[in-house]
Enzyme design. Structure first.
Site, short mmCIF file in Angstrom:
data_model
loop_
_atom_site.label_atom_id
_atom_site.label_comp_id
_atom_site.label_asym_id
_atom_site.label_seq_id
_atom_site.Cartn_x
_atom_site.Cartn_y
_atom_site.Cartn_z
N CYS A 114 0.82 -1.22 0.00
CA CYS A 114 0.00 0.00 0.00
C CYS A 114 0.85 1.27 0.00
O CYS A 114 0.36 2.34 -0.34
CB CYS A 114 -0.93 0.01 1.21
SG CYS A 114 -1.96 -1.45 1.31
N HIS A 254 -3.86 6.96 3.31
CA HIS A 254 -4.20 5.69 2.68
C HIS A 254 -5.62 5.31 3.10
O HIS A 254 -5.97 5.41 4.28
CB HIS A 254 -3.19 4.64 3.14
CG HIS A 254 -3.51 3.26 2.66
ND1 HIS A 254 -3.81 2.99 1.35
CD2 HIS A 254 -3.58 2.06 3.32
CE1 HIS A 254 -4.06 1.70 1.22
NE2 HIS A 254 -3.92 1.12 2.39
N ASN A 284 -10.25 -0.44 0.02
CA ASN A 284 -8.79 -0.34 0.03
C ASN A 284 -8.22 -0.82 -1.31
O ASN A 284 -8.35 -1.98 -1.65
CB ASN A 284 -8.27 -1.21 1.19
CG ASN A 284 -6.75 -1.18 1.31
OD1 ASN A 284 -6.05 -0.62 0.48
ND2 ASN A 284 -6.25 -1.80 2.37
O1 UT7 Z 1 -3.97 -1.48 3.57
C1 UT7 Z 1 -3.03 -2.17 4.30
C2 UT7 Z 1 -3.24 -2.08 5.70
N1 UT7 Z 1 -4.46 -2.70 6.15
C3 UT7 Z 1 -5.14 -2.12 7.10
O2 UT7 Z 1 -4.79 -1.04 7.49
C4 UT7 Z 1 -6.30 -2.84 7.72
C5 UT7 Z 1 -6.22 -2.73 9.20
N2 UT7 Z 1 -7.24 -3.43 9.94
C6 UT7 Z 1 -8.56 -3.12 9.89
O3 UT7 Z 1 -8.98 -2.26 9.14
C7 UT7 Z 1 -9.49 -3.84 10.86
O4 UT7 Z 1 -8.73 -4.55 11.80
C8 UT7 Z 1 -10.50 -4.79 10.18
C9 UT7 Z 1 -11.53 -3.97 9.42
C10 UT7 Z 1 -9.78 -5.72 9.23
C11 UT7 Z 1 -11.24 -5.60 11.23
O5 UT7 Z 1 -11.86 -4.76 12.17
P1 UT7 Z 1 -11.70 -5.04 13.75
O6 UT7 Z 1 -12.48 -4.03 14.41
O7 UT7 Z 1 -10.22 -5.06 14.02
O8 UT7 Z 1 -12.41 -6.43 13.90
P2 UT7 Z 1 -11.81 -7.82 14.40
O9 UT7 Z 1 -10.88 -8.39 13.39
O10 UT7 Z 1 -11.31 -7.66 15.79
O11 UT7 Z 1 -13.12 -8.68 14.44
C12 UT7 Z 1 -14.17 -8.40 15.35
C13 UT7 Z 1 -15.26 -9.42 15.14
C14 UT7 Z 1 -14.76 -10.86 15.11
O12 UT7 Z 1 -15.71 -11.67 15.75
P3 UT7 Z 1 -15.45 -12.20 17.24
O13 UT7 Z 1 -14.16 -12.96 17.19
O14 UT7 Z 1 -15.38 -10.96 18.08
O15 UT7 Z 1 -16.65 -13.06 17.48
C15 UT7 Z 1 -14.72 -11.19 13.64
O16 UT7 Z 1 -14.89 -12.56 13.40
O17 UT7 Z 1 -15.89 -9.19 13.88
C16 UT7 Z 1 -15.89 -10.41 13.13
N3 UT7 Z 1 -15.78 -10.09 11.72
C17 UT7 Z 1 -16.85 -9.83 10.94
N4 UT7 Z 1 -18.16 -9.80 11.20
C18 UT7 Z 1 -18.99 -9.49 10.19
C19 UT7 Z 1 -14.66 -9.97 10.97
N5 UT7 Z 1 -14.99 -9.67 9.71
C20 UT7 Z 1 -16.33 -9.57 9.67
C21 UT7 Z 1 -17.24 -9.25 8.65
N6 UT7 Z 1 -18.57 -9.23 8.96
N7 UT7 Z 1 -16.86 -8.97 7.39
#
Ligand code: UT7
Length: 327
Positions: A114, A254, A284
Site C-alpha cells: 500500500c 491511505h 482499500n
Molecule cells: O492497507 C493495508 C493495511 N491494512 C489495514 O490497514 C487494515 C487494518 N485493519 C482493519 O482495518 C481492521 O482490523 C478490520 C476492518 C480488518 C477488522 O476490524 P476489527 O475491528 O479489528 O475487527 P476484528 O478483526 O477484531 O473482528 C471483530 C469481530 C470478530 O468476531 P469475534 O471474534 O469478536 O466473534 C470477527 O470474526 O468481527 C468479526 N468479523 C466480521 N463480522 C462481520 C470480521 N470480519 C467480519 C465481517 N462481517 N466482514
C-alpha cells in the site's frame, strides 16, 4: 551545478465500472452492511471486468495523466508501476504498460504494497534530481479482488480495484515534491502477506486447496501499527519540508479503514475537514488509493493550484511513507 527541481505535470485515475456493494457481500459471506460500515466505513468497491488486467487500468489512468500533462508519450523516460497485483509475476506490468502506450521508456515495477506510491515518488524524485532522467510516469494500481479469498469475511469486504497515475518532470524553477519520508519493518512480514506463489512456497494443489494464494491479514495488529506509523511519517514529511499544519490544505491518508483515517487525523491534531475520505466508494485499493484520491481532489476542485497536500500510506512489509506535494 544548478539544482534540478521536480514538477508535477498532471495526474489521472481510473476505476472499473462494476460496483460491488455491501448488500452484494451479504449474499456471499456471513457479514452485514452494518458491520462493514461501522468497522471500516466502506459502502462499496469497484471490481475489474474479466476482459481487463491491471495493465489496462494503468493504461487508462496513464492516458489521462499524460493528456493533462500536455506531453507526448515519447517524452516519458521512465515508467514505474507500484503494485502487488501485476498482470504476471514477471515481466513487470510497467513493461506491458509501456507496450500499450507505445513508448520506449525504461520500465519496471516496485513492490511496497500500500506504500508503493510513496516509494515510487521517492524513486521518481531521485531520478529527476540526480539528472538521470527528465520525465517519469508513476502509476499506483491494483486488482486486489483477484488476490482476495472471497470466502474469508475478514478480508473480502475490504478490497477494491483501481489505478492512478502522475507525470513528474525536471524543472529549473518549480519544486512540487517538497519531501518524501519512507519507512519499513520486516519483522512484521507475517501480519500481511500472500503466503504461496513465490519461490519460498511454490504453488501446489495443496496451497491452492488451502487458499494460500490469497491475501492474509492480522487486521487488529496492522490497524494499531498503521495509526502510529502514518502519524509519525506525516510529521516527519512536514518537518523535512519545513511546513506546519497551517500550510497544508489537505491530508490524504491511505484509504484502508475510516477508523484508521480518523485516528491518524486526531493524533495529528488536524481539522476533520482537511482529511480526505473516499474509502466509502472504493474500499482499500492498496498502492492506488492515495493517487486516486489526489486526482479526485484536484479534479473536483477540493484543492487548487499552489495548494500543499500531505499524502501518507501504510501497508504490507510492513512499509509506510508520507510526502508533501505542491499541486
Ligand atoms: O492497507 C493495508 C493495511 N491494512 C489495514 O490497514 C487494515 C487494518 N485493519 C482493519 O482495518 C481492521 O482490523 C478490520 C476492518 C480488518 C477488522 O476490524 P476489527 O475491528 O479489528 O475487527 P476484528 O478483526 O477484531 O473482528 C471483530 C469481530 C470478530 O468476531 P469475534 O471474534 O469478536 O466473534 C470477527 O470474526 O468481527 C468479526 N468479523 C466480521 N463480522 C462481520 C470480521 N470480519 C467480519 C465481517 N462481517 N466482514
Amino acid at each position: 551545478m544548478k539544482k534540478i527541481n521536480v514538477k508535477i505535470l498532471g495526474t489521472g485515475s481510473y476505476v472499473p465500472e462494476k460496483v460491488l456493494t455491501n448488500a452484494d457481500l451479504e449474499k456471499m459471506v456471513d457479514t452485514s452492511d452494518q458491520w462493514i460500515t461501522e468497522r471500516t466505513g466502506i459502502k462499496e468497491r469497484r471490481i475489474i471486468d474479466k476482459s481487463q488486467n491491471l495493465s489496462d487500468l494503468a493504461f487508462e489512468a496513464s492516458k489521462k495523466a499524460i493528456e493533462k500533462s500536455k506531453i507526448s508519450i515519447s517524452d516519458i523516460d521512465v515508467i514505474v508501476v507500484a503494485t502487488v497485483s501485476g498482470d504476471m509475476p514477471f515481466p513487470a506490468t510497467a513493461c506491458i504498460l509501456q507496450k500499450k502506450l507505445v513508448s520506449n521508456a525504461v520500465a519496471f515495477d516496485i513492490s511496497a504494497a500500500c506504500s508503493g506510491f510513496m516509494y515510487g515518488l521517492s524513486i521518481a524524485k531521485s531520478f529527476i534530481e540526480s539528472g538521470s532522467y527528465k520525465t517519469v510516469l508513476l502509476v499506483g494500481g491494483e486488482v486486489l479482488t483477484r488476490i482476495t479469498d472471497w470466502t474469508d469475511r475478514n478480508t473480502c469486504v475490504l478490497f477494491g480495484d483501481g489505478a492512478g497515475a502522475m507525470v513528474l518532470q525536471a524543472s529549473e524553477t518549480e519544486n512540487d515534491v517538497l519531501s518524501v519520508h519512507l519507512g519499513a519493518d520486516g519483522t512484521y512480514t507475517n501480519l500481511l502477506n500472500i503466503p504461496a506463489g513465490g519461490t519460498a512456497m511454490q504453488t501446489t494443489h495443496e496451497t491452492v486447496d488451502n487458499k494460500l494464494q490469497f491475501i492474509k491479514m492480522s487486521g487488529k495488529e496492522v490497524f494499531k501499527i498503521a495509526v502510529v506509523k502514518m502519524t509519525e511519517a506525516t510529521q516527519k514529511a512536514l518537518e523535512i519540508a519545513g511546513k506546519k499544519d497551517e500550510d497544508i490544505a489537505l491530508y490524504i491518508p491511505h484509504q484502508a479503514n475510516l477508523r484508521i483515517i480518523e485516528a491518524v487525523g486526531k493524533r495529528l491534531g488536524v481539522a476533520k475537514e482537511k482529511v480526505y475520505v473516499n474509502v466509502h466508494k472504493y474500499g482499500n485499493m492498496s498502492s492506488a488509493t492515495t493517487i486516486i484520491a489526489l486526482d479526485e481532489a484536484i479534479t473536483s476542485g477540493t484543492v487548487k493550484k499552489g495548494d500543499l497536500v500531505n499524502i501518507m500510506a501504510f501497508g504490507g512489509g510492513l512499509t509506510w511513507g508520507a510526502a508533501v506535494l505542491k499541486i
